[in-house]
Design an enzyme around this catalytic site. Structure first.
Site, PDB file in Angstrom:
ATOM      1  N   GLY A  71       0.789  -1.226   0.000  1.00 49.89           N
ATOM      2  CA  GLY A  71       0.000   0.000   0.000  1.00 49.89           C
ATOM      3  C   GLY A  71       0.817   1.270   0.000  1.00 49.89           C
ATOM      4  CG  ASN A 119      -5.954   3.399   4.530  1.00 50.82           C
ATOM      5  OD1 ASN A 119      -6.408   3.116   3.430  1.00 50.82           O
ATOM      6  ND2 ASN A 119      -5.468   2.480   5.376  1.00 50.82           N
ATOM      7  NE  ARG A 120     -13.313   8.297   3.671  1.00 50.17           N
ATOM      8  CZ  ARG A 120     -13.485   9.031   4.778  1.00 50.17           C
ATOM      9  NH1 ARG A 120     -13.433   8.466   5.966  1.00 50.17           N
ATOM     10  NH2 ARG A 120     -13.725  10.340   4.683  1.00 50.17           N
ATOM     11  CG  MET A 121      -5.377   4.869   0.897  1.00 49.36           C
ATOM     12  SD  MET A 121      -5.088   6.585   0.542  1.00 49.36           S
ATOM     13  CE  MET A 121      -4.061   6.500  -0.915  1.00 49.36           C
ATOM     14  CB  SER A 184      -8.288  -3.710   1.351  1.00 48.82           C
ATOM     15  OG  SER A 184      -6.922  -3.514   1.291  1.00 48.82           O
ATOM     16  CG  ASN A 186     -10.771   1.274   3.160  1.00 50.24           C
ATOM     17  OD1 ASN A 186     -11.606   1.611   3.982  1.00 50.24           O
ATOM     18  ND2 ASN A 186      -9.478   1.180   3.439  1.00 50.24           N
ATOM     19  CB  THR A 253      -3.563  -8.123  10.780  1.00 48.28           C
ATOM     20  OG1 THR A 253      -3.307  -6.874  11.432  1.00 48.28           O
ATOM     21  CG2 THR A 253      -3.476  -9.251  11.761  1.00 48.28           C
ATOM     22  CG  ASN A 254      -5.183  -5.021   5.205  1.00 48.52           C
ATOM     23  OD1 ASN A 254      -5.052  -3.806   5.365  1.00 48.52           O
ATOM     24  ND2 ASN A 254      -5.224  -5.573   4.014  1.00 48.52           N
ATOM     25  CB  THR A 255      -6.245  -1.281   8.342  1.00 41.99           C
ATOM     26  OG1 THR A 255      -7.097  -1.556   7.221  1.00 41.99           O
ATOM     27  CG2 THR A 255      -4.983  -0.605   7.848  1.00 41.99           C
TER      28      THR A 255
HETATM   29  C1  LIG Z   1      -2.450   4.680   3.709  1.00 39.92           C
HETATM   30  C2  LIG Z   1      -2.450   3.191   3.778  1.00 39.92           C
HETATM   31  C3  LIG Z   1      -2.653   2.433   2.629  1.00 39.92           C
HETATM   32  C4  LIG Z   1      -2.659   1.035   2.686  1.00 39.92           C
HETATM   33  N1  LIG Z   1      -2.834   0.321   1.547  1.00 39.92           N
HETATM   34  C5  LIG Z   1      -2.823  -1.024   1.604  1.00 39.92           C
HETATM   35  C6  LIG Z   1      -2.954  -1.812   0.431  1.00 39.92           C
HETATM   36  O1  LIG Z   1      -3.026  -1.307  -0.685  1.00 39.92           O
HETATM   37  N2  LIG Z   1      -2.963  -3.151   0.581  1.00 39.92           N
HETATM   38  C7  LIG Z   1      -2.834  -3.769   1.801  1.00 39.92           C
HETATM   39  O2  LIG Z   1      -2.845  -4.988   1.901  1.00 39.92           O
HETATM   40  N3  LIG Z   1      -2.670  -3.049   2.915  1.00 39.92           N
HETATM   41  C8  LIG Z   1      -2.660  -1.701   2.841  1.00 39.92           C
HETATM   42  N4  LIG Z   1      -2.486  -0.998   3.982  1.00 39.92           N
HETATM   43  C9  LIG Z   1      -2.328  -1.716   5.266  1.00 39.92           C
HETATM   44  C10 LIG Z   1      -0.858  -1.948   5.612  1.00 39.92           C
HETATM   45  O3  LIG Z   1      -0.193  -2.686   4.627  1.00 39.92           O
HETATM   46  C11 LIG Z   1      -0.748  -2.683   6.943  1.00 39.92           C
HETATM   47  O4  LIG Z   1      -1.308  -3.970   6.819  1.00 39.92           O
HETATM   48  C12 LIG Z   1      -1.452  -1.969   8.100  1.00 39.92           C
HETATM   49  O5  LIG Z   1      -1.311  -0.562   7.963  1.00 39.92           O
HETATM   50  C13 LIG Z   1      -0.917  -2.412   9.464  1.00 39.92           C
HETATM   51  O6  LIG Z   1       0.463  -2.151   9.600  1.00 39.92           O
HETATM   52  P1  LIG Z   1       1.037  -0.809  10.299  1.00 39.92           P
HETATM   53  O7  LIG Z   1       0.339  -0.665  11.623  1.00 39.92           O
HETATM   54  O8  LIG Z   1       2.520  -1.032  10.395  1.00 39.92           O
HETATM   55  O9  LIG Z   1       0.686   0.327   9.391  1.00 39.92           O
HETATM   56  C14 LIG Z   1      -2.476   0.396   3.930  1.00 39.92           C
HETATM   57  C15 LIG Z   1      -2.252   1.156   5.090  1.00 39.92           C
HETATM   58  C16 LIG Z   1      -2.243   2.529   5.030  1.00 39.92           C
HETATM   59  C17 LIG Z   1      -2.010   3.325   6.290  1.00 39.92           C
END
Ligand SMILES: Cc1cc2nc3c(=O)[nH]c(=O)nc-3n(C[C@H](O)[C@H](O)[C@H](O)COP(=O)(O)O)c2cc1C
Length: 366
Positions: A71, A119-121, A184, A186, A253-255
């Site tokens: 991401g 985020n809600r990209m 994701s 979103n 994990t993801n968000t």
């Molecule tokens: C702005 C933003 C965009 C993200 N885009 C993606 C994405 O395209 N695909 C994905 O699997 N995770 C995406 N994530 C999630 C991150 O890869 C990660 O799983 C999540 O933020 C948890 O890790 P962190 O606490 O270190 O940020 C995104 C996170 C953020 C903040």
């Protein structure tokens, strides 16, 4: 320097839309990626290397276990500069079959008192065709590169498999491993692909296609990235399906859509990342580690801000880790900080007598 000078300026100019800061940084990284001398300077001043950090996972060699999460570099435009910063691997994407703009801006929100982001990209990206065409003429860094693929927003859920297969075929020459993003929050209904039947159909098709595309060579590993919001039985399903279909790893994990543990009271919709996610992400990684028992590597992420967090992820069963939000808050120094901490930790694990014996051996060899 990053937290004292660069971050305050960046956060100020992007006060109304944090994405402005992201694009400013990405532009610099993209420019640097085209200038070998700039890459050498960045690498010499920031990247931390130590042979004790090298990992062999997924049949690949990682110079260190700290990767950039999916991401950040959605279109793979700044991979050489990101590698020069010292990451041990980069997950580029998420890429979809069709180019898509993502949701309306603003779509990233900073929660500084929580060291978190919402985020809600909605997976904005240039689409698999355009990205693959550019990659064919772009230099590739020497660290492992994963490409993350996801379902296009316009593709109905029951046609998702073809959508993933299309992107896999386009990106196959440019990745060392591939991650299926089914988590994701979103993209409408995307997370439903984590359910047993659709996940099995998707993984089976993608793993088979990876074997076909590899021909006589070793197929490139297919991994699946999961949400921290899954229940324990749902995680059990993912593990069983991953093992049955020949998936090679799980990224957790993801968000999260949960707002638990926040100091602030945000009203924005989207996925929460950063410090408040750590406890749940660690819990998921620990559960995966216990259930998987080494049969699949686990890549742990979610709120890792310091060496102690990293160590707890490894102790819980992760073979590699990734970061995103701490990279935004702490800047590129976080990569070396995590790696130095891991080396110190490794050094502490070796009994003192062994260190002394090694020293004696070195002396006798001189
Ligand atoms: C702005 C933003 C965009 C993200 N885009 C993606 C994405 O395209 N695909 C994905 O699997 N995770 C995406 N994530 C999630 C991150 O890869 C990660 O799983 C999540 O933020 C948890 O890790 P962190 O606490 O270190 O940020 C995104 C996170 C953020 C903040």
């Amino acid at each position: 320097m990053f937290t004292a000078i660069i971050r305050p300026v960046l956060f100020r100019v992007s006060h109304d839309d944090p994405e402005i800061a992201h694009h400013l940084i990405m532009r610099q990284l993209e420019l640097a990626s085209r200038v070998p001398a700039a890459l050498r300077i960045i690498e010499a001043s920031l990247a931390y290397r130590d042979p004790r950090l090298v990992r062999e996972v997924l049949g690949l060699r990682f110079p260190n276990p700290v990767g950039l999460a999916g991401g950040f570099d959605k279109n793979g435009r700044a991979l050489p500069a990101l590698a020069a910063l010292g990451f041990g691997f980069i997950e580029a994407g998420g890429v979809t079959r069709y180019p898509q703009p993502g949701q309306a801006r603003p779509r990233i929100f900073r929660l500084p008192e929580d060291q978190a982001l919402i985020n809600r990209m909605g997976l904005p990206n240039e689409g698999a065709v355009a990205i693959a065409e550019r990659l064919a003429h772009s230099p590739r860094p020497r660290i492992p590169i994963g490409w993350q693929i996801a379902k296009s927003k316009v593709t109905p859920l029951d046609e998702a498999v073809d959508d993933y297969l299309f992107s896999l075929r386009k990106l196959y020459p440019f990745g060392d491993y591939f991650t299926l993003n089914v988590s994701s929050p979103n993209t409408p209904e995307l997370v439903r692909l984590q359910e047993r039947a659709p996940l099995e159909a998707l993984l089976r098709a993608v793993v088979e296609e990876s074997m076909r595309l590899a021909g006589p060579n070793r197929p490139k590993p297919i991994l699946v990235k999961i949400s921290p919001d899954l229940t324990q039985p749902a995680i059990d399903d993912v593990i069983e399906v991953a093992l049955a279909t020949g998936a090679r790893g799980i990224i957790a994990t993801n968000t999260t859509v949960s707002r638990e543990g926040l100091q602030s009271d945000p009203h924005e919709a989207g996925g929460l990342s950063g410090r408040p996610l750590f406890a749940r992400a660690l819990e998921v990684v620990r559960y995966l580690g216990e259930q998987v028992q080494g049969r699949l590597p686990i890549i742990g992420l979610g709120g890792i801000f310091g060496p102690d967090d990293a160590k707890r992820m490894f102790d819980a069963g992760a073979s590699l880790i990734q970061i995103y939000t701490s990279f935004i808050y702490e800047g590129p120094g976080i990569i070396g900080h995590l790696n130095r901490g891991l080396v110190r930790h490794l050094a502490c694990q070796v009994p003192i007598t062994d260190i002394e014996n090694e020293r004696e051996e070195e002396v006798s060899h001189e």
